[in-house]
Design an enzyme around this catalytic site. Structure first.
Site, mmCIF file in Angstrom:
data_model
loop_
_atom_site.group_PDB
_atom_site.id
_atom_site.type_symbol
_atom_site.label_atom_id
_atom_site.label_comp_id
_atom_site.label_asym_id
_atom_site.label_seq_id
_atom_site.Cartn_x
_atom_site.Cartn_y
_atom_site.Cartn_z
ATOM 1 N N LYS A 1 0.828 -1.186 -0.085
ATOM 2 C CA LYS A 1 -0.588 -0.184 -0.108
ATOM 3 C C LYS A 1 0.573 1.558 -0.028
ATOM 4 C CE LYS A 1 -3.867 -1.623 2.795
ATOM 5 N NZ LYS A 1 -4.950 -1.938 1.566
ATOM 6 N N ARG B 1 -10.919 -11.526 1.318
ATOM 7 C CA ARG B 1 -11.317 -11.950 1.100
ATOM 8 C C ARG B 1 -10.278 -13.741 0.855
ATOM 9 N NH1 ARG B 1 -12.102 -9.347 -4.144
ATOM 10 N NH2 ARG B 1 -11.175 -7.124 -2.410
#
Ligand code: BES
Ligand code: MN
Ligand code: ZN
Length: 500
Positions: free
Chosen positions: A281, A355
């Site tokens: 990130k 996920r």
């Protein structure tokens, strides 16, 4: 769980307002100086001093305004705090909650150690009196919450306010009990969220779950890497291997229902820090990624409330927990992993890790033959772009479950907004090398993340809450966990208990 939270005491007070001995009594005033029932009684007892103060122009009842009066004759309370409620005809849930928060903050800025709040006597929209008292307790808990265990000197609360009383109404006692349990659950979720990732590790969360289990008599199992390997959780473990902190898979059972009653399963994402992995990130707000365990924190918070209320139903909590870091062992873009379900996943972006850990937890949930599974996760930045920070995004493969959650969310004032799970979106997850890719492109990012999860939740009634915008507040010196969606989860279970 924190000392301060235990030090806060709430109860219901009966008796006429002027006779209630306390450091401060709080009463509502509507727009154009219209007095609430309690304010009217206080005004009469004091020989009209409240109306005089209002007439002088010091306060007109506008929403959010407050006025503190001291030593009024023939009133047992040392202080009277008047709180502006706006127009009486349209006292909304939002203005009511804002007024409670403003009142509690104003009282806590005085030397008062206790207070009687009469605002819960007011009529808020179509809500009943249990609702107003429950919300009063929730908002008071929120407003007095402090997280200072990481400061070298603990400041504690602004003042010393620690005993709060609400005025008796028809359903006040029941409302208070539920509101208090929710407030306590939120405090736990907030403490866990606000604890930085160098302290709040997967192991730390496992320890907290065991403490909870001991306090409330839950069954608790914390599975380590070897146990997860045996179960074939290849997707979860692929994320975990980029960190040297060992992963933990927490399993909690509250067996308050009949033996054999199908449980509600709550699944919470608990990435204790999300750096993105090899798909690192940008540094900007990366510090906030310690809140990426908020789904798991909310499951533990909800369990605290479930234990406190002794709900008569069976609930299972599942919290897969690990870090997502870049490392020599970390997942790389293009890697293909095999999930516990047997389905293979091409990891095109290692930052879509939530996920990857949830899918194995959803497969694991099948063994409990659940009546319903609800997962909660700070899953996508796209959710924050779509809905901002007011509602959580709700997805479901079952209309009835979706409606129950929408109703509970409205009742708890911890709102959700329904999102589509159409087949058209599933196509964005196509991979030519594996059964699916772990990302679906920029368009509809929260939706394609939910579509990914839906492929692992085919065998039961399932809902997913993307809480990326609601679980914590952002900002350099404003950041902090909100404790959401603990209110929604607890309300949902209370209503489920009522139906079963
Ligand atoms: N934990 C983040 C989602 C997130 C982002 C929560 C910002 C709160 C605020 C999640 O693991 C993530 O990184 N998602 C990616 C998915 C993308 C790579 C498809 C995202 O949203 O950018
Ligand atoms: Mn991520
Ligand atoms: Zn994440």
């Amino acid at each position: 769980m924190s000392a301060k939270d235990n030090a806060l005491q709430f109860s219901i007070k009966t008796g006429s307002p002027e006779s209630l001995r306390c450091d401060c009594i709080v009463a509502g005033v509507f727009d154009h100086r219209k007095l609430s029932a309690s304010a009217r009684i206080l005004d009469k007892a004091s020989g009209g001093l409240i109306s005089n103060a209002l007439k002088s122009g010091d306060m007109d009842g506008r929403s959010g305004s407050t006025l503190l009066l001291r030593d009024l004759p023939d009133i047992a309370a040392s202080r009277v705090l008047l709180v502006g409620m706006g127009k009486q005809e349209d006292l909304s849930e939002k203005s009511y909650r804002d007024a409670i928060a403003a009142a509690v903050k104003a009282v806590s800025n005085t030397a008062s150690t206790n207070a009687v709040i009469t605002l819960n006597e007011l009529k808020v929209g179509k809500r009943h009196s249990g609702w107003t008292t429950a919300q009063a307790a929730i908002v008071t808990g929120e407003a007095l919450y402090r997280f200072d265990r990481m400061k070298s000197k603990q400041e504690g609360q602004i003042g010393k306010l620690n005993r709060i009383n609400f005025i008796a109404t028809d359903a006040a006692a029941k409302g208070l009990k539920q509101g208090l349990a929710i407030a306590h659950g939120m405090t736990l979720a907030r403490d866990l969220g606000n604890t930085p990732s160098n302290v709040c590790t997967p192991t730390y969360l496992g320890k907290k779950a065991k403490e909870l289990a001991k306090t409330y008599g839950f069954k608790c199992k914390v599975m380590d890497k070897a146990a997860c390997e045996k179960l074939g959780m290849g997707s979860f473990l692929s994320v975990a291997k980029g960190s040297d902190k060992p992963p933990m898979f927490i399993e909690l059972h509250h067996n308050g229902g009949k033996k054999g009653d199908k449980p509600v399963v709550l699944v919470g994402k608990a990435i204790t820090f999300d750096a993105g992995g090899i798909s690192l990130k940008p540094p900007g707000d990366m510090d906030e990624m310690n809140y990426d365990m908020s789904g798991g924190g909310a499951v533990l918070g909800a369990f605290r409330a479930i234990g406190e209320l002794g709900l008569k139903l069976n609930v299972v909590g599942l919290v897969p927990s690990c870090e997502n870091l870049p490392d020599a062992h970390a997942n790389k873009p293009g890697d293909i992993v095999t999930s516990m379900s047997g389905q293979t996943i091409e990891i095109l972006n290692t930052d879509a890790e939530g996920r990857l850990i949830l899918c194995d937890a959803l497969t694991y949930a099948e063994r409990f033959k659940p009546a319903a599974v609800v997962d909660l996760a700070t899953l996508t930045g796209a959710c924050v772009i779509a809905l901002g920070s007011h509602p959580s995004a709700l997805y479901a493969n079952d209309e009835k479950l979706a409606q129950s959650l929408e109703k509970a969310a409205d009742n708890a004032w911890d709102r959700v907004w329904r999102m589509p799970l159409w087949d058209e979106y599933q196509e964005q997850l196509k991979s030519n090398l594996a059964d699916m890719a772990n990302i679906g492109g920029r368009a509809g990012g929260s939706i394609t993340a939910a579509c990914f999860l839906s492929r692992f939740a085919k065998n039961y009634s399932w809902a997913h809450l993307d809480i990326a915008g609601t679980a914590y507040r952002s900002g350099r010196d404003k950041k902090g966990s909100t404790g959401r969606p603990v209110p929604l989860l607890v309300q949902f279970l209370i209503e489920w208990e009522g139906k079963s």
